[in-house]
Enzyme design. Structure first.
Site, PDB file in Angstrom:
ATOM      1  N   SER A 247     -51.858  46.126 -68.004  1.00  0.00           N
ATOM      2  CA  SER A 247     -50.654  45.378 -68.258  1.00  0.00           C
ATOM      3  C   SER A 247     -50.059  45.051 -66.745  1.00  0.00           C
ATOM      4  O   SER A 247     -50.927  44.227 -66.086  1.00  0.00           O
ATOM      5  CB  SER A 247     -49.479  46.528 -68.878  1.00  0.00           C
ATOM      6  OG  SER A 247     -48.582  45.633 -69.462  1.00  0.00           O
TER       7      SER A 247
ATOM      8  N   ASP B 194     -51.385  41.132 -78.898  1.00  0.00           N
ATOM      9  CA  ASP B 194     -50.856  41.688 -77.708  1.00  0.00           C
ATOM     10  C   ASP B 194     -49.421  41.277 -77.820  1.00  0.00           C
ATOM     11  O   ASP B 194     -49.189  40.284 -77.508  1.00  0.00           O
ATOM     12  CB  ASP B 194     -51.357  41.856 -76.541  1.00  0.00           C
ATOM     13  CG  ASP B 194     -50.709  42.831 -75.516  1.00  0.00           C
ATOM     14  OD1 ASP B 194     -49.681  43.032 -75.530  1.00  0.00           O
ATOM     15  OD2 ASP B 194     -51.798  43.183 -74.750  1.00  0.00           O
TER      16      ASP B 194
ATOM     17  N   HIS C 236     -50.925  46.570 -77.593  1.00  0.00           N
ATOM     18  CA  HIS C 236     -51.020  46.470 -76.195  1.00  0.00           C
ATOM     19  C   HIS C 236     -51.984  47.001 -75.673  1.00  0.00           C
ATOM     20  O   HIS C 236     -52.227  48.192 -75.536  1.00  0.00           O
ATOM     21  CB  HIS C 236     -49.477  46.953 -75.656  1.00  0.00           C
ATOM     22  CG  HIS C 236     -49.450  46.511 -74.250  1.00  0.00           C
ATOM     23  ND1 HIS C 236     -49.629  45.086 -73.714  1.00  0.00           N
ATOM     24  CD2 HIS C 236     -48.871  47.488 -73.132  1.00  0.00           C
ATOM     25  CE1 HIS C 236     -49.374  45.180 -72.456  1.00  0.00           C
ATOM     26  NE2 HIS C 236     -48.892  46.455 -72.179  1.00  0.00           N
TER      27      HIS C 236
END
Length: 568
Positions: A280, A507, A537
């Site tokens: 991320s 996602d 995610h």
């Protein structure tokens, strides 16, 4: 995100179960987020960071003169390199000791349990310059954690993890997710850290717990002038508190300096190259590192990729679309299960209609959530967004919406609390404060109320559910007491070793398109894209043996996957 970003159990059991499951799942790269993997609160906004062109600011000039010389980098907008670090910093020998229990800023709890494979967790600190422009000046203790390689005879080096946020504590996250990385631990020391501004590493502090309860209760989708004023005043008060309690650190906690910290860690840990796993926001941090130190990149993996080409408005719009897509997929799953789903509806639109009707009622009248607290519309949105970070959370979303519809908001509030870093005792970790501080010193974007209002129709078109929520979040850095650095980061890394870049088509927080944008921005011959056709995610910690096999083969054996590999 602004609050502002199963079987039926008691409220207490709900909170305990969620805290346990979220700590592991969020640790595994399912931390929402901004990410910028998620916007955690009204002050956060949302960046395609993390977690930032209506502000009218000009784009920061790209850093120039990137160098692989240890400690020597260039700053954005200038050709003047940052001074090299002295041996008193690069030659440090960390003193590793048994890890203590996490600090309150890291979320509290018990000391980490030993990882699989017979190793043990060890913690240390190294001195890092607060300001790399003045490496002989003030320093702070950068906190690290490691588990030594299980097979020291085949040890490659230290694999450094950043799990996202920005603002997540690596010292608490790595132990929680360690079972997913047992194969990597055979040949690597698993290492993570609390980035500057986070946890034990000069943590940013803003408001106290009572003030944060009020802050996270703000109406972050204001409908009237009075609500807009209250929301704006809350953001101003929050920013003022951050300046009061952490003003000296705020200019120095950004991603650029965190990337330099990575290279300092590389040297202190004794590695010629950086072995890195970024998830991320950690992909943005890794991209900035690759730009500053392309010749120092060893084997690197970016999972759940932040799009480095978008400014904060574009990133927020991308997240609105991403969360709407995830909600659409959840609603379709509910329809497919028919009467087994607790949310009534024979079409996706009908299921989502039940959710939007609930949110409208909560805007007018919150429902009880136990312990003298209430579930507001904003907290419900926050909880819904949190539950979309992983398909494993869909049952919690379904049950939470059903219970809130019946007058019990405890489950959705627990999900919201998990995202905002509030534990069952009412204490907050510092991830929200760190998220805001890092995001706002990174992005130059500063939006006015008028600019935000003008953009709301576009956000509503992107997501009827999350549009206002993410649109108003753009005000998060407007009153920040220090200026930003860039409109978006430069991640071009000519000459760097291959970087495996993984995009997940489902996602919500870091939309799939960001992976391709990162590959292109890294430059020819650097980014190697893998597509995972899944939900949630991130990809490595999902159920795909294809993704995990490709990543492990690269990190452990150096076998670069074929560009364009698609995994289910």
């Amino acid at each position: 995100m602004p609050p502002s970003a199963t079987a039926v159990r008691s409220a207490t059991a709900h909170a305990a179960a969620i805290a346990a499951s979220l700590s592991v799942l969020l640790a595994a790269g399912c931390s929402g987020g901004s990410d910028r993997d998620r916007a955690r609160d009204p002050a956060a906004g949302t960046t395609s960071t993390a977690s930032a062109a209506a502000s009218g600011t000009s784009r920061a000039s790209a850093p120039t003169g990137s160098s692989s010389t240890p400690g020597t980098t260039s700053s954005p907008g200038t050709s003047n390199p940052v001074p090299p670090l002295g041996k008193e910093l690069t030659g440090q020998k960390p003193v590793w000791k048994t890890c203590p229990a996490p600090s309150e800023a890291e979320g509290g709890g018990a000391a980490p349990q030993p990882p699989p494979g017979g190793s043990a967790w060890e913690c240390a600190t190294v001195k890092a310059p607060l300001d790399y422009a003045d490496p002989g000046g003030k320093t702070f203790d950068l906190a690290l954690i490691r588990a030594r390689a299980i097979d020291p005879q085949k040890r490659i080096g230290s694999l450094i993890f950043n799990f996202g946020g920005p603002g997540g504590s690596g010292i608490t996250t790595l132990p929680a997710a360690a079972t997913d990385y047992t194969a990597l631990n055979t040949r690597y020391d698993l290492v993570s850290f609390d980035p500057r501004g986070v946890g034990r590493s000069v943590p940013v502090r803003c408001e106290d717990d009572k003030q944060l309860d009020a802050f996270y209760s703000l109406d972050a989708t204001p409908d009237t002038d009075a609500e807009i004023t209250a929301y704006s005043d809350g953001l101003k008060s929050y920013a003022s508190a951050c300046k009061q309690h952490s003003g000296g650190a705020l200019p120095h906690v950004g991603t650029l300096n965190a990337a330099r910290d990575l290279d300092l860690m590389r040297q202190v840990l004794g590695d010629d190259k950086l072995y890195y796993f970024g998830i991320s926001y950690g992909t943005e941090l890794g991209g900035v590192y690759a730009h500053l130190f392309p010749k120092n990149v060893g084997r690197a993996v970016f999972d759940a990729v932040v799009d480095p080409t978008k400014d904060s408005e574009e990133g927020s719009l991308g997240q609105a679309k991403g969360f709407q897509l995830a909600l659409d997929n959840f609603a379709q799953d509910c329809v497919d299960r028919g009467d087994q789903c607790l949310i009534a509806g024979t079409t996706r639109a009908e299921v989502e209609g039940q959710i939007t009707d609930l949110l409208k009622r909560l805007d007018a009248r919150p429902v009880p959530a136990g312990g003298g607290r209430e579930l507001t519309q904003t907290q419900a949105l926050n909880g819904i967004a949190q539950s979309l970070y992983s398909q494993q959370f869909w049952p919690l979303l379904e049950q939470g919406v059903d219970e809130a519809d019946g007058g019990d908001g405890s489950l959705l509030l627990a999900l919201s609390d998990a995202m905002n870093g509030r534990n069952q005792d009412g204490r907050y970790d510092n991830m929200g404060a760190a998220f805001n501080a890092i995001s706002c010193v990174d992005t130059k974007d500063r939006y006015s109320v008028a600019q935000t209002r003008a953009k709301l129709p576009e956000f509503r078109a992107a997501s009827p559910v999350f549009g206002d929520y993410l649109g108003w979040g753009m005000l998060g850095c407007t009153n920040w007491p220090v200026p930003g650095t860039w409109e978006h980061p430069d991640v071009s890394a000519p000459g760097a070793a291959p970087v495996v870049v993984i995009g997940n088509t489902g996602d919500p927080a870091t939309p799939y398109e960001g992976a391709r944008a990162m590959v292109e921005a890294l430059g020819p011959g650097v980014g190697v894209e893998i597509t995972y056709r899944g939900q949630g995610h991130g990809a490595y910690n999902a159920t795909s043996t294809c993704v995990k096999g490709a990543v492990d083969a690269y990190l452990l054996e150096g076998r670069v996957p074929a560009a364009g590999t698609v995994c289910q």
